[in-house]
Enzyme design. Structure first.
Site, short mmCIF file in Angstrom:
data_model
loop_
_atom_site.label_atom_id
_atom_site.label_comp_id
_atom_site.label_asym_id
_atom_site.label_seq_id
_atom_site.Cartn_x
_atom_site.Cartn_y
_atom_site.Cartn_z
N GLU A 248 22.31 59.02 42.82
CA GLU A 248 23.31 57.95 43.00
C GLU A 248 22.60 56.65 42.74
O GLU A 248 21.64 56.32 43.45
CB GLU A 248 23.89 57.97 44.42
CG GLU A 248 24.77 59.15 44.71
CD GLU A 248 26.00 59.24 43.84
OE1 GLU A 248 26.44 58.22 43.29
OE2 GLU A 248 26.52 60.36 43.68
N CYS A 282 25.98 49.51 46.67
CA CYS A 282 26.23 50.03 45.33
C CYS A 282 27.72 49.95 45.00
O CYS A 282 28.12 50.06 43.85
CB CYS A 282 25.72 51.46 45.20
SG CYS A 282 26.27 52.52 46.51
P1 NDP Z 1 14.30 51.82 44.33
O1 NDP Z 1 15.08 52.66 43.41
O2 NDP Z 1 12.95 51.38 43.93
O3 NDP Z 1 14.13 52.53 45.76
C1 NDP Z 1 14.96 53.56 46.27
C2 NDP Z 1 14.09 54.63 46.93
O4 NDP Z 1 13.29 55.26 45.92
C3 NDP Z 1 13.10 54.10 47.96
O5 NDP Z 1 12.90 55.07 48.97
C4 NDP Z 1 11.84 53.94 47.13
O6 NDP Z 1 10.64 53.89 47.85
C5 NDP Z 1 11.91 55.18 46.27
N1 NDP Z 1 11.12 55.14 45.06
C6 NDP Z 1 10.69 54.06 44.36
N2 NDP Z 1 9.97 54.44 43.29
C7 NDP Z 1 9.90 55.80 43.30
C8 NDP Z 1 9.31 56.78 42.47
N3 NDP Z 1 8.60 56.44 41.39
N4 NDP Z 1 9.46 58.09 42.79
C9 NDP Z 1 10.17 58.45 43.86
N5 NDP Z 1 10.75 57.56 44.70
C10 NDP Z 1 10.64 56.25 44.42
O7 NDP Z 1 15.16 50.54 44.69
P2 NDP Z 1 14.65 49.18 45.38
O8 NDP Z 1 14.66 49.39 46.82
O9 NDP Z 1 13.37 48.70 44.79
O10 NDP Z 1 15.79 48.19 44.95
C11 NDP Z 1 15.80 47.65 43.61
C12 NDP Z 1 17.19 47.62 43.06
O11 NDP Z 1 17.71 48.95 43.01
C13 NDP Z 1 18.19 46.87 43.92
O12 NDP Z 1 18.15 45.51 43.71
C14 NDP Z 1 19.48 47.52 43.47
O13 NDP Z 1 19.88 46.93 42.27
C15 NDP Z 1 19.10 48.97 43.24
N6 NDP Z 1 19.41 49.81 44.42
C16 NDP Z 1 20.58 50.49 44.43
C17 NDP Z 1 20.94 51.22 45.55
C18 NDP Z 1 22.22 51.94 45.62
O14 NDP Z 1 22.76 52.14 46.71
N7 NDP Z 1 22.76 52.41 44.50
C19 NDP Z 1 20.10 51.27 46.74
C20 NDP Z 1 18.86 50.56 46.62
C21 NDP Z 1 18.56 49.86 45.48
P3 NDP Z 1 10.07 52.51 48.46
O15 NDP Z 1 10.44 52.57 49.86
O16 NDP Z 1 8.61 52.53 48.26
O17 NDP Z 1 10.71 51.38 47.74
#
Ligand code: NDP
Length: 483
Positions: A248, A282
């Site tokens: 998602e 989102c």
């Molecule tokens: P990320 O996609 O980076 O983070 C989401 C989750 O994935 C976190 O637990 C993160 O860990 C983890 N993650 C990050 N990199 C990896 C990887 N290489 N392999 C496995 N897991 C990973 O989103 P961000 O939090 O950095 O947010 C950035 C942008 O993403 C936001 O501004 C928004 O646009 C979008 N976003 C969308 C969401 C939604 O609900 N659809 C939710 C969150 C973000 P860690 O804790 O280290 O960051």
């Protein structure tokens, strides 16, 4: 005495190689706690113990699952005020939203507790004589869950609850921005009568422990919510091991305000959809597509409503908009304000950093007008309290603008016309459609997900979640007894 929290692996609380600080985005002088970061040996241990525990869990019957899930749900609901406050302290959403989220998380567990008792399969006539066929769902095995910070308890719960309900084990890597909510939920899960290792919390950065988790051949499925680039990376890694995935990701949801709509409903729906959770959803309505007949009247009321929103400390009862989650997110948001201005969108209000009595990541909600759907501010997910208004001349133009995006999670329309609402429901290319409602805000017992770059894999939530958390087995039995 500092508040130090550990990971939960193989039924034990364990320290890691390092720790991260968790600070309150409403007041960065407040240290909420220090959170252990799991290392790769601990991840391996979690994966191995999960494999063994899953077999026991799947064998031990549905009433044990029902009781564990009911126990988790009941405690989340009973403690929603306390845990909601903790959530708001670390994430920055207003207290009422924090409490509501924890209560909702409890409802996911009680819903899936009931689902454990409804695991009823199918049977079929064979095309061959004397043979009977039964079709049943079995657990997938060990599920990796990677969750974001914007709904730290609810998103994790709508993944963990069905994973356990359908007989799987879980390795949970929460977002490093919101570890306190992750530990609080884990403490509740750990109290239940579940095998050691069935549920494991591995905190750590996405790039290190998250990446190792998704690359592991010991995982059977990964459910992820977060950004598109990380989702793409997970898909690439998962295919190497043929790991099942459910992603998602981002969106660019649009609300169409029609000339036959109720203007007060339109403004209320747009304000809630655009600025709830500081736009960090989102499902946020970041594009407001407004019919030219009502454009100026809508803009006047919407700007007045935006200026009235009270930005403040998440725990202040008066606050309607908390800070954004982190300094990085705030920088990104301010960058998008500059992008919009460079694209010649007109910023009618907000868009600047706010100084408050406590130092935090506060920003005035922003509204751009005179925007085109081709602008970056209308194409890229901002995850910010920023709304842009696009003026259109007709319903058909509104619908084609709603659909002119690579994303497809939610969309909405404000109209009094049943014919338009029906046409919109049928033709909006999104997974969820809202009629006279904000694009954000969904129920817990029905499917949730999108199209295009917003989602990949089977739907989440409701009974549809079984598609991801189970695998189908078809059994043929020859009775051998002559008729
Ligand atoms: P990320 O996609 O980076 O983070 C989401 C989750 O994935 C976190 O637990 C993160 O860990 C983890 N993650 C990050 N990199 C990896 C990887 N290489 N392999 C496995 N897991 C990973 O989103 P961000 O939090 O950095 O947010 C950035 C942008 O993403 C936001 O501004 C928004 O646009 C979008 N976003 C969308 C969401 C939604 O609900 N659809 C939710 C969150 C973000 P860690 O804790 O280290 O960051």
């Amino acid at each position: 005495m500092e508040n130090r929290k550990q990971n939960y692996i193989d039924g034990q609380w364990v320290t890691g190689d390092s720790e991260i600080e968790n600070r309150n985005p409403s007041d960065i002088s407040e240290l909420i706690g220090l959170y252990a970061q799991a290392n790769s040996d601990q991840l391996e241990n979690a994966l191995d113990s999960a494999r063994a525990a899953q077999r026991e869990w799947a064998r031990s019957g549905i009433e044990r699952r029902y009781e564990a899930l009911m126990g988790i749900g009941a405690e989340l609901m009973a403690r929603s005020a306390e845990l909601g406050e903790l959530l708001s302290r670390e994430e920055g959403k207003p207290l009422a939203e924090g409490k509501g989220e924890v209560y909702r998380a409890g409802q996911f567990f009680t819903y899936y507790a009931a689902e454990t008792l409804r695991q009823i399969g199918d049977n079929a006539e064979s095309v061959r004589e004397g043979i009977e066929i039964d079709i049943r769902r079995e657990p997938v095995g060990v599920i990796g869950i990677i969750s974001p910070w914007n709904f730290p308890t609810a998103t994790a719960s709508w993944k963990i609850a069905p994973a356990l309900a359908y007989g799987n084990a879980v390795i949970w890597k929460p977002a490093n921005a919101t570890p306190a909510s992750a530990v609080a939920l884990t403490e509740i899960i750990a109290k239940q009568n579940i095998p050691a290792g069935l549920f494991n919390l591995v905190m750590g950065s996405g790039r290190s422990i998250g990446q190792r988790l998704v690359e592991s051949p010991k995982i059977d499925a990964i459910s992820f919510t977060g950004s598109v680039p990380v989702g793409q990376g997970i898909a690439t890694a998962a295919v190497q091991n043929f790991t099942k995935i459910q992603l998602e990701m981002g969106s660019k949801n649009a609300l169409a305000v029609m000339d036959d709509g109720d203007l007060d409903i339109a403004v209320a729906v747009a304000l809630g959809g655009a600025f709830g959770g500081s736009g960090q959803k989102c499902t946020a309505s970041s594009r407001l597509i407004v019919h030219e007949q009502v454009h100026d009247a809508f803009v006047d009321k919407f700007i007045a409503g935006t200026k009235d929103l009270k930005v403040g400390h998440a725990l202040d009862e008066q606050t309607q908009l908390g800070p954004v989650v982190s300094s990085e997110q705030l920088e990104e948001n301010l960058k998008y304000i500059a992008v919009g201005k460079d694209e010649n969108a007109e910023l009618l209000c907000g868009g600047d950093r706010l100084d408050m009595p406590t130092e935090g990541f506060y920003m005035a909600p922003a509204v751009f007008v005179g925007t085109k759907n081709s602008m970056r501010i209308n194409r890229e997910e901002m995850f910010a309290p920023i709304a842009s208004i696009i003026k259109v001349g007709s319903y058909d133009e509104a619908l084609s603008t709603v659909n002119d995006t690579k994303f497809g999670l939610t969309s909405g329309i404000v109209t009094r016309s049943l014919a338009r609402a029906t046409h919109f429901r049928r033709n909006a290319r999104t997974g969820c459609v809202m009629i006279n409602l904000p694009t954000a805000g969904t129920d817990y017992h029905v499917p949730f997900g999108g199209r295009g770059d917003s989602s990949y894999g089977p739907r989440e939530q409701g009974s549809y979640a079984a598609e991801f958390y189970t695998i189908v087995k078809t059994t043929y039995t020859a009775s051998g007894h002559p008729e």
